[in-house]
Design a protein around this motif. Structure first.
Motif, PDB file in Angstrom:
ATOM      1  N   ILE A  62      33.700 108.218  53.206  1.00  0.00           N
ATOM      2  CA  ILE A  62      32.409 108.888  53.424  1.00  0.00           C
ATOM      3  C   ILE A  62      31.306 107.862  53.693  1.00  0.00           C
ATOM      4  O   ILE A  62      30.456 108.052  54.579  1.00  0.00           O
ATOM      5  CB  ILE A  62      32.071 109.784  52.215  1.00  0.00           C
ATOM      6  CG1 ILE A  62      33.032 110.982  52.187  1.00  0.00           C
ATOM      7  CG2 ILE A  62      30.627 110.257  52.277  1.00  0.00           C
ATOM      8  CD1 ILE A  62      32.978 111.801  50.916  1.00  0.00           C
ATOM      9  N   HIS A  63      31.312 106.734  52.956  1.00  0.00           N
ATOM     10  CA  HIS A  63      30.347 105.663  53.224  1.00  0.00           C
ATOM     11  C   HIS A  63      30.515 105.129  54.646  1.00  0.00           C
ATOM     12  O   HIS A  63      29.529 104.887  55.360  1.00  0.00           O
ATOM     13  CB  HIS A  63      30.546 104.517  52.234  1.00  0.00           C
ATOM     14  CG  HIS A  63      29.951 104.772  50.890  1.00  0.00           C
ATOM     15  ND1 HIS A  63      28.649 105.178  50.701  1.00  0.00           N
ATOM     16  CD2 HIS A  63      30.498 104.677  49.646  1.00  0.00           C
ATOM     17  CE1 HIS A  63      28.409 105.317  49.419  1.00  0.00           C
ATOM     18  NE2 HIS A  63      29.523 105.026  48.746  1.00  0.00           N
ATOM     19  N   ILE A  64      31.757 104.930  55.047  1.00  0.00           N
ATOM     20  CA  ILE A  64      32.034 104.375  56.375  1.00  0.00           C
ATOM     21  C   ILE A  64      31.565 105.338  57.465  1.00  0.00           C
ATOM     22  O   ILE A  64      30.969 104.933  58.469  1.00  0.00           O
ATOM     23  CB  ILE A  64      33.536 104.073  56.514  1.00  0.00           C
ATOM     24  CG1 ILE A  64      33.898 102.841  55.656  1.00  0.00           C
ATOM     25  CG2 ILE A  64      33.930 103.837  57.965  1.00  0.00           C
ATOM     26  CD1 ILE A  64      35.391 102.611  55.499  1.00  0.00           C
ATOM     27  N   LEU A  65      31.823 106.619  57.277  1.00  0.00           N
ATOM     28  CA  LEU A  65      31.382 107.613  58.270  1.00  0.00           C
ATOM     29  C   LEU A  65      29.864 107.591  58.427  1.00  0.00           C
ATOM     30  O   LEU A  65      29.347 107.748  59.539  1.00  0.00           O
ATOM     31  CB  LEU A  65      31.857 109.011  57.856  1.00  0.00           C
ATOM     32  CG  LEU A  65      33.376 109.257  57.935  1.00  0.00           C
ATOM     33  CD1 LEU A  65      33.731 110.597  57.319  1.00  0.00           C
ATOM     34  CD2 LEU A  65      33.860 109.179  59.382  1.00  0.00           C
ATOM     35  N   ASN A  66      29.157 107.367  57.329  1.00  0.00           N
ATOM     36  CA  ASN A  66      27.692 107.288  57.408  1.00  0.00           C
ATOM     37  C   ASN A  66      27.218 106.118  58.256  1.00  0.00           C
ATOM     38  O   ASN A  66      26.097 106.131  58.779  1.00  0.00           O
ATOM     39  CB  ASN A  66      27.098 107.161  56.000  1.00  0.00           C
ATOM     40  CG  ASN A  66      27.108 108.474  55.247  1.00  0.00           C
ATOM     41  OD1 ASN A  66      27.021 109.544  55.853  1.00  0.00           O
ATOM     42  ND2 ASN A  66      27.220 108.409  53.921  1.00  0.00           N
ATOM     43  N   ASP A  67      28.048 105.072  58.363  1.00  0.00           N
ATOM     44  CA  ASP A  67      27.659 103.871  59.098  1.00  0.00           C
ATOM     45  C   ASP A  67      27.999 103.916  60.582  1.00  0.00           C
ATOM     46  O   ASP A  67      27.651 103.011  61.330  1.00  0.00           O
ATOM     47  CB  ASP A  67      28.333 102.637  58.478  1.00  0.00           C
ATOM     48  CG  ASP A  67      27.724 102.281  57.128  1.00  0.00           C
ATOM     49  OD1 ASP A  67      26.598 102.748  56.860  1.00  0.00           O
ATOM     50  OD2 ASP A  67      28.373 101.558  56.353  1.00  0.00           O
ATOM     51  N   LEU A  68      28.701 104.947  61.023  1.00  0.00           N
ATOM     52  CA  LEU A  68      29.040 105.045  62.445  1.00  0.00           C
ATOM     53  C   LEU A  68      27.774 105.299  63.268  1.00  0.00           C
ATOM     54  O   LEU A  68      26.886 106.037  62.852  1.00  0.00           O
ATOM     55  CB  LEU A  68      30.036 106.178  62.682  1.00  0.00           C
ATOM     56  CG  LEU A  68      31.465 105.969  62.142  1.00  0.00           C
ATOM     57  CD1 LEU A  68      32.287 107.237  62.302  1.00  0.00           C
ATOM     58  CD2 LEU A  68      32.149 104.808  62.867  1.00  0.00           C
ATOM     59  N   ALA A  69      27.730 104.666  64.441  1.00  0.00           N
ATOM     60  CA  ALA A  69      26.607 104.891  65.351  1.00  0.00           C
ATOM     61  C   ALA A  69      26.893 106.102  66.232  1.00  0.00           C
ATOM     62  O   ALA A  69      28.056 106.468  66.448  1.00  0.00           O
ATOM     63  CB  ALA A  69      26.376 103.651  66.209  1.00  0.00           C
ATOM     64  N   GLU A  70      25.842 106.698  66.761  1.00  0.00           N
ATOM     65  CA  GLU A  70      26.029 107.946  67.502  1.00  0.00           C
ATOM     66  C   GLU A  70      26.815 107.757  68.788  1.00  0.00           C
ATOM     67  O   GLU A  70      27.445 108.699  69.284  1.00  0.00           O
ATOM     68  CB  GLU A  70      24.663 108.597  67.801  1.00  0.00           C
ATOM     69  CG  GLU A  70      24.796 110.023  68.284  1.00  0.00           C
ATOM     70  CD  GLU A  70      23.505 110.818  68.160  1.00  0.00           C
ATOM     71  OE1 GLU A  70      23.391 111.831  68.857  1.00  0.00           O
ATOM     72  OE2 GLU A  70      22.629 110.417  67.371  1.00  0.00           O
ATOM     73  N   ASP A  71      26.823 106.529  69.342  1.00  0.00           N
ATOM     74  CA  ASP A  71      27.603 106.320  70.573  1.00  0.00           C
ATOM     75  C   ASP A  71      29.041 105.892  70.260  1.00  0.00           C
ATOM     76  O   ASP A  71      29.810 105.565  71.157  1.00  0.00           O
ATOM     77  CB  ASP A  71      26.928 105.297  71.484  1.00  0.00           C
ATOM     78  CG  ASP A  71      26.706 103.954  70.819  1.00  0.00           C
ATOM     79  OD1 ASP A  71      26.969 103.845  69.600  1.00  0.00           O
ATOM     80  OD2 ASP A  71      26.266 103.012  71.504  1.00  0.00           O
ATOM     81  N   ASP A  72      29.420 105.886  68.977  1.00  0.00           N
ATOM     82  CA  ASP A  72      30.815 105.632  68.611  1.00  0.00           C
ATOM     83  C   ASP A  72      31.624 106.925  68.724  1.00  0.00           C
ATOM     84  O   ASP A  72      31.105 108.023  68.493  1.00  0.00           O
ATOM     85  CB  ASP A  72      30.919 105.123  67.170  1.00  0.00           C
ATOM     86  CG  ASP A  72      30.363 103.718  67.001  1.00  0.00           C
ATOM     87  OD1 ASP A  72      30.341 102.969  67.999  1.00  0.00           O
ATOM     88  OD2 ASP A  72      29.953 103.370  65.876  1.00  0.00           O
TER      89      ASP A  72
END
Length: 638
Positions: free
Chosen positions: A307-317
């Motif tokens: 869940i922490h990692i998903l929060n760090d994804l950028a919108e163009d990923d």
């Protein structure tokens, strides 16, 4: 007493100065060690750690001077911990004006000496790793009354840049307060030192006053001189003195060009770490093991980290999630954009991951590779991340067949990173599979911060800046690895080699890579190579040797047959030439004619259950011992 065991040591602990081992399930291991003599019987009157860092290559010398103040002979101990990535390169003992030097030999030769010593009923010991980052080294010598001994251990390491910094870890565990205790660290970086800090458990509370830090452009000095009283005043200190880490954190000034190249005596080392580059959008697929062995804390920490990692994804990923046990479960069957709607749906999926079933690693990795292959997009970087805690138990279970299938499916197009959770995992299998696919394997330790370990690893690969990186050196030879699938922000690419005929005029370095959709070339032929010929040492050459040996050891893991033996031979020859204690060599501590020898091995790579290598042959008055404060399986003679 002569004891031979080869079983699993679980939950080792110390009770009344005797190392004991608690049972694990129905398996018991009794590790019988010599009783540790109380430190009151000897006096460590001087303990110095001296570390010199140049070109991010650290040479550390630990010197301990010990006196037996008693009226009878006593066993005296030298006990240190060193970084796992380091190679011991020198060990000496000074006793009664005699020097006992260590000599590096082929491991099989040392093994023969070991076997002969054991057959004569002489004492021996074991070696293994300690925790996440350290190896533990113990040496003991029986000293006559009112005599002194000096121990001197030297180790070398090429520091790895992670999260935008280097870390030099120094562990201090002298086993008693020492009147003359000193840590001296000197750092010299031609590029200039951008920042430096001191962290770790030994840098807090009263011990902070014992630290002096000086920083002047290209040089920095750290002095740690705690008094005997201060050595009892940190969180991990007490009457037994200090037991903790001093961590020196620093980085060098960076440019957006070719980086820093240093040469000396015909050798060069190139540090390449441009930072002011646009990030490349990534395509990432997470493969999460939800088999029954992930039950409890493991699966809880995995959910938290995800869940922490998903929060760090950028919108163009673009990203995808696959969980697996004996079956494969897709969150979605295609990569999707990391927008707010998809993120909430993915987090809901992550919160509902539960342990169940067996482990079909083959099918999970092939499905993940297929998702990345089908949804490839120009100007992006693809990454496949596998988290598992066990062996494949369903579907294809032949390890070599799985590795072959995965290599064929990925076909060199993107890296595979394998995270092995705990000690039951077959880490050798994961490591080989990662190396075959331009990635790395990392062990995740079952501690309270396992979720932070997972998140920390992801952050290392979270921001790709370049893909298809090729390091080119016209006029260079005997080069270390020169092709890299991706370069990430906060990391670094290091290449070393020889300059043909030591002719700097014909030596032309450049880097060719892809930045998003654009091909870029980094080149600077005007004074791009700094000479350190005035330095009266062979440090640059040793950087080359250290890096070459490390990469050859990785390479031989991926090979078999004659090719494997050829690479192994190269690594062995370099280890012997540069006096490195590696998994292929041993250091024999010589003694006067008529006496026996002690043999020092470096731990090999942990097997699926962390099996350490046997280590020593010894007899009185000198015996070397390696111990592990956490559990590993053991092969022990005592």
């Amino acid at each position: 007493m002569h004891f031979l065991g080869n079983t699993c040591c679980i939950n080792s602990y110390q009770d009344n100065n005797v190392i004991k081992v608690a049972p694990s399930g129905s398996v018991f291991c009794i590790c019988l060690l010599a009783v540790l003599v109380s430190s009151d019987d000897w006096d460590i009157y001087s303990f110095h750690i001296n570390s010199t860092v140049t070109s991010c290559y650290a040479t550390t010398v630990i010197t301990s001077r010990v006196a037996n103040r008693m009226n009878e002979s006593k066993e005296t101990e030298f006990h240190v911990r060193i970084p796992k990535n380091a190679f011991i390169s020198k060990f000496r003992m000074f006793i009664d004006d005699q020097i006992y030097d260590g000599v590096v030999k082929v491991k099989e030769q040392a093994q023969q000496q070991y076997t002969e010593a054991v057959s004569r009923g002489e004492s021996a010991g074991l070696v293994s790793s300690v925790g996440r980052t350290l190896e533990e080294f113990r040496t003991s010598v029986t000293m006559a009354a009112h005599k002194k001994v000096t121990f001197e251990l030297t180790y070398e390491e090429l520091m790895k840049r992670m999260h935008g910094k280097y870390e030099l870890q120094i562990h201090a565990q002298p086993m008693q307060p020492v009147r003359d205790f000193k840590v001296d660290v000197y750092i010299h970086e031609e590029a200039g030192i951008s920042f430096i800090d001191v962290k770790g458990g030994l840098s807090t509370k009263a011990l902070a006053n014992a630290i002096t830090k000086t920083h002047a452009d290209k040089e920095a000095w750290i002095y740690f001189y705690p008094t005997a009283d201060q050595q009892k005043m940190c969180d991990s200190c007490g009457e037994q003195g200090m037991n903790g880490d001093l961590v020196i954190v620093y980085d060098v000034n960076r440019d957006n060009g070719l980086g820093h190249i240093k040469k000396s005596a015909g050798y060069f080392v190139h540090h390449f770490a441009p930072s002011n580059l646009p990030r490349i959008p990534k395509n990432v697929v997470f493969l999460i093991d939800q088999s029954g062995s992930m039950h409890g804390k493991k699966i809880q920490q995995t959910r938290t980290a995800l869940i922490h990692i998903l929060n760090d994804l950028a919108e163009d990923d673009l990203f995808g999630l696959i969980t697996f046990d004996g079956n494969i479960f897709h969150w979605k069957r295609e990569l999707v954009q990391a927008n707010s709607e998809n993120m909430e749906s993915a987090k809901h999926f992550a919160r509902n991951i539960h342990d169940r079933g067996s482990t079909n690693i083959n099918q999970a990795v092939l499905q993940g590779a297929n998702m990345l292959n089908v949804h490839h997009r120009e100007g992006s970087a693809s990454i496949l991340i596998l988290l598992t805690d066990g062996d494949p138990t369903s579907g294809e279970t032949n390890l070599e067949k799985i590795q072959s299938n995965v290599k064929q499916a990925i076909a060199g197009k993107f890296p595979l990173y394998c995270l092995g959770f705990g000690f039951d995992v077959n880490f050798d299998f994961l490591e080989k599979m990662s190396l075959q696919n331009n990635g790395v394997a990392r062990r995740i330790y079952e501690d309270s911060d396992a979720d932070l370990q997972l998140k920390g690893f992801y952050e290392e690969v979270a921001t790709p800046l370049l893909t298809d990186v090729t390091m080119i050196y016209v006029g260079g030879t005997n080069l270390t690895q020169t092709n890299f699938s991706q370069y990430y922000n906060g990391s670094e690419i290091v290449v070393a080699g020889q300059i043909t005929d030591n002719d700097i005029q014909t030596f032309i370095p450049q880097v060719v890579a892809v930045s998003s959709t654009r091909r870029v070339i980094f080149a600077n032929t005007n004074d791009s190579v700094e000479s350190t010929e005035t330095m009266a040492d062979d440090r640059i050459q040793r950087v080359w040797a250290h890096l070459t040996v490390k990469q050859l050891l990785d390479k031989q893991l991926q090979l078999s047959g004659p090719e494997k033996e050829k690479v192994k031979k190269e690594a062995l020859e370099l280890s012997l030439k540069y006096n490195f204690v590696t998994p292929l060599t041993s250091m024999v501590v010589t003694k006067p004619p008529g006496e026996n020898t002690d043999v020092l091995h470096k731990p090999g790579r942990w097997s699926s259950v962390g099996l350490p290598l046997l280590i020593l042959s010894s007899t009185c008055p000198v015996s070397l011992r390696f111990l592990r404060t956490q559990c590993t399986p053991c092969l022990l003679f005592t």
